[in-house]
Design a protein around this motif. Structure first.
Motif, mmCIF file in Angstrom:
data_model
loop_
_atom_site.group_PDB
_atom_site.id
_atom_site.type_symbol
_atom_site.label_atom_id
_atom_site.label_comp_id
_atom_site.label_asym_id
_atom_site.label_seq_id
_atom_site.Cartn_x
_atom_site.Cartn_y
_atom_site.Cartn_z
ATOM 1 N N ARG A 48 17.327 111.298 10.666
ATOM 2 C CA ARG A 48 17.367 110.111 11.533
ATOM 3 C C ARG A 48 18.451 110.248 12.600
ATOM 4 O O ARG A 48 18.227 109.997 13.784
ATOM 5 N N TYR A 49 19.633 110.667 12.117
ATOM 6 C CA TYR A 49 20.780 110.825 13.012
ATOM 7 C C TYR A 49 20.461 111.852 14.087
ATOM 8 O O TYR A 49 20.748 111.647 15.282
ATOM 9 N N ILE A 51 17.509 112.839 15.204
ATOM 10 C CA ILE A 51 16.501 112.345 16.161
ATOM 11 C C ILE A 51 17.156 111.403 17.169
ATOM 12 O O ILE A 51 16.922 111.473 18.379
ATOM 13 N N LYS A 52 18.014 110.539 16.643
ATOM 14 C CA LYS A 52 18.701 109.582 17.525
ATOM 15 C C LYS A 52 19.548 110.325 18.564
ATOM 16 O O LYS A 52 19.506 110.026 19.772
ATOM 17 N N LYS A 53 20.313 111.321 18.059
ATOM 18 C CA LYS A 53 21.189 112.073 18.951
ATOM 19 C C LYS A 53 20.377 112.843 19.999
ATOM 20 O O LYS A 53 20.745 112.901 21.187
ATOM 21 N N ASP A 55 17.396 112.085 21.138
ATOM 22 C CA ASP A 55 16.885 111.105 22.108
ATOM 23 C C ASP A 55 17.954 110.780 23.145
ATOM 24 O O ASP A 55 17.706 110.827 24.360
ATOM 25 N N GLU A 56 19.166 110.477 22.641
ATOM 26 C CA GLU A 56 20.267 110.098 23.528
ATOM 27 C C GLU A 56 20.575 111.217 24.527
ATOM 28 O O GLU A 56 20.679 110.995 25.741
#
Lengths: 226, 315
Positions: A48-49, A51-53, A55-56
């Motif tokens: 999750r982390y 994917i978030k990173k 994306d950012e």
């Protein structure tokens, strides 16, 4: 599983009255289950982390941010950086190491190599323990089955010495033996589900990383040529 | 420099402790599901509990009666306790009346005789008079003291009499109570004897009933057995294809072993009729009438396990 001690005497009784091998199998399964669930949650958070990173970072990068600033930010906060940031940093630092005017193809080749090396390392990190989940998913039902077969064997063997055999003589033994199968399945099902899900997620991430690497090398090549 | 830093940079894995806690939580949840979701049976389901009564349930009611009887006898002794309290206050009443009435009657007699005397002797010497008066006064005092002593003695006597009367009354009461208790005990014993007699009667009746029932059951069983034996024989007879024109009335005997359900396990010729045709005809008939009629009660099957079937050529 120790909680059963206080919660239900009959459940405890079923487990405690099982034969040694069945108890051993149960213990192994409990450990495996705990470990696999720990990895499931760890991987869940990590992916999750990640994917978030990703994306950012993609968002910031394609908005046209300054590459030097991005690189500096990544180096400064390397403990909180995502995989994609690290790949970018590796490629960018390798690209900058070459003095201006050197052979463009060689520069791009070494840049790509540096990015690929980091990519491999990141993928290794992301995929770590997934093989454990796969192993748990495929093996723990068999371990449970072994415990069950052993327990049923024992209960039938004890049945042989009884002249008037009823189902009541075998039932408790089979019930306690079947607990082992239940445990094995309990360990296996989530492990299999998690493995499949995380494998597909990491595959998605890998594709994103690879396409980013290609795009970044294009951008760097244009920059070197320009 | 920076690349090597990147290469060696450890991956900061987020929330790995939380993951451990969640894993434990999931297991706790699963265990709770196992424990509370399933109904683990501690004890096996209770089968039929059969109480074997050596006596009919009447004796169970009788102890209840015997328990009731002492309860009734308990309030009774309370009544005599209340009764003696009433007579007790009565005896003291007459005693004070007598003591008050008697002394005043005697006192005036003495007072009247003594007082007029000093009035007649007053003319002589004053000293003598005084002396005499003093003596008289002393005498009077003595007399008074004597009277007081007499009164005290009388009172004491009265008190003693009263006490004696009380004691007598108490003794009488005690005797009455004892008699009552004896009567009660006798009544209780009689009641107990009656109960025992009733119990014995009930037992005898119950035994008789049981004996009758058992006899009836035995009769029923024997009836059932003979009925089904007749049915079996009838069925076999109906299947026999009799060989024609045999002389006399030959008899064949077969020993048939049955399975539960009426199937035939084995048929053995135990006594031949002397005519092979008749023997084989009967054997065939036995096999043909294969599900032999058996009583529905499986307990009776033992009577049919080994059957001796005798078939007469002519009925």
């Amino acid at each position: 599983m120790n909680t059963t001690v206080t919660q239900d005497m009959s459940f405890l009784h079923l487990i405690s009255s099982a034969s040694l091998l069945v108890q051993l199998v149960m213990l192994i399964l409990v450990m495996i289950s705990l470990l696999s669930w720990w990895y499931i949650f760890r991987k869940l958070f990590v992916i999750r982390y990640e994917i978030k990173k990703t994306d950012e970072f993609e968002d910031i990068f394609w908005r046209g941010a300054d590459m030097n600033a991005l690189y500096q930010r990544t180096i400064n906060s390397r403990y909180e950086s995502g995989s994609l940031e690290r790949i970018f940093a590796a490629g960018f630092s390798e690209f900058n190491k070459h003095p201006a005017g050197s052979d463009l193809e060689a520069v791009m080749e070494s840049t790509r190599r540096a990015m690929r090396a980091t990519y491999q390392r990141e993928m290794d990190y992301l995929e770590s323990h997934l093989s454990f989940l796969a192993t748990v998913g495929s093996v723990s039902p068999y371990i449970g089955l072994l415990g069950t077969v052993w327990g049923i064997m024992n209960s039938f063997r004890s049945l042989a010495s009884i002249t008037q055999a009823t189902i009541a003589h075998v039932a408790p033994g089979i019930a306690e033996a079947l607990i082992a199968t239940a445990m094995g399945l309990f360990a296996a099902i989530p492990a299999v589900v998690a493995y499949n899900r995380y494998a597909s997620r990491t595959d998605q991430l890998a594709t994103r990383f690879e396409s980013f690497m290609e795009e970044l090398s294009n951008v760097l090549q244009r920059r070197a040529a320009g | 420099m920076s690349a090597s830093i990147l290469r060696n940079s450890p991956h900061s894995e987020p929330k790995s402790a939380l993951a451990g806690a969640l894993a434990v939580f999931v297991h706790l949840f699963f265990v709770a599901l196992l424990v509370f979701g399933l109904n683990w049976k501690d004890h096996p389901p209770e089968g039929m509990t059969v109480d074997i009564w050596t006596e009919l349930p009447k004796p169970v009611q009788e102890p209840v009666k015997s328990q009731l009887l002492p309860k009734q006898s308990v309030p009774e002794p309370l009544k005599p306790k209340i009764e003696p309290q009433q007579p007790k206050p009565e005896p003291p009443k007459p005693v004070p009346q007598k003591t008050i009435v008697e002394p005043p009657v005697k006192k005036p007699d003495i007072a009247v005789k003594q007082k007029p005397e000093p009035v007649k002797e007053s003319p002589p010497d004053l000293q003598e008079q005084k002396k005499k008066e003093q003596e008289r006064a002393k005498e009077q005092e003595r007399i008074k003291e004597l009277e007081k002593q007499k009164e005290l003695e009388k009172k004491k006597e009265f008190e003693k009499k009263q006490e004696l009367e009380k004691q007598k009354e108490l003794e009488k009461q005690k005797e009455l109570e004892k008699q009552k208790e004896l009567q009660k005990q006798k009544e209780k014993e009689q009641a107990a004897q009656r109960q025992r007699e009733q119990e014995a009667k009930a037992q005898r009746e119950a035994e008789a009933k049981r004996a009758a029932q058992q006899a009836a059951a035995r009769n029923q069983i024997t009836n059932e057995i003979s009925k089904y034996k007749a049915l079996i024989l009838a069925k076999i007879r109906s299947r026999i294809v009799m060989p024609p024109d045999l002389p006399g009335n030959p008899v064949v005997e077969f020993n048939v072993t049955l399975l539960p359900g009426g199937d035939i396990l084995d048929v053995r010729l135990s006594r031949s009729s002397g005519y092979a045709a008749f023997d084989s005809a009967v054997e065939r008939a036995i096999f043909l009438s294969k599900p032999l009629p058996l009583p529905p009660d499986p307990a009776l099957f033992n009577e049919f396990r080994n059957l001796n079937i005798t078939v007469h050529y002519r009925e």
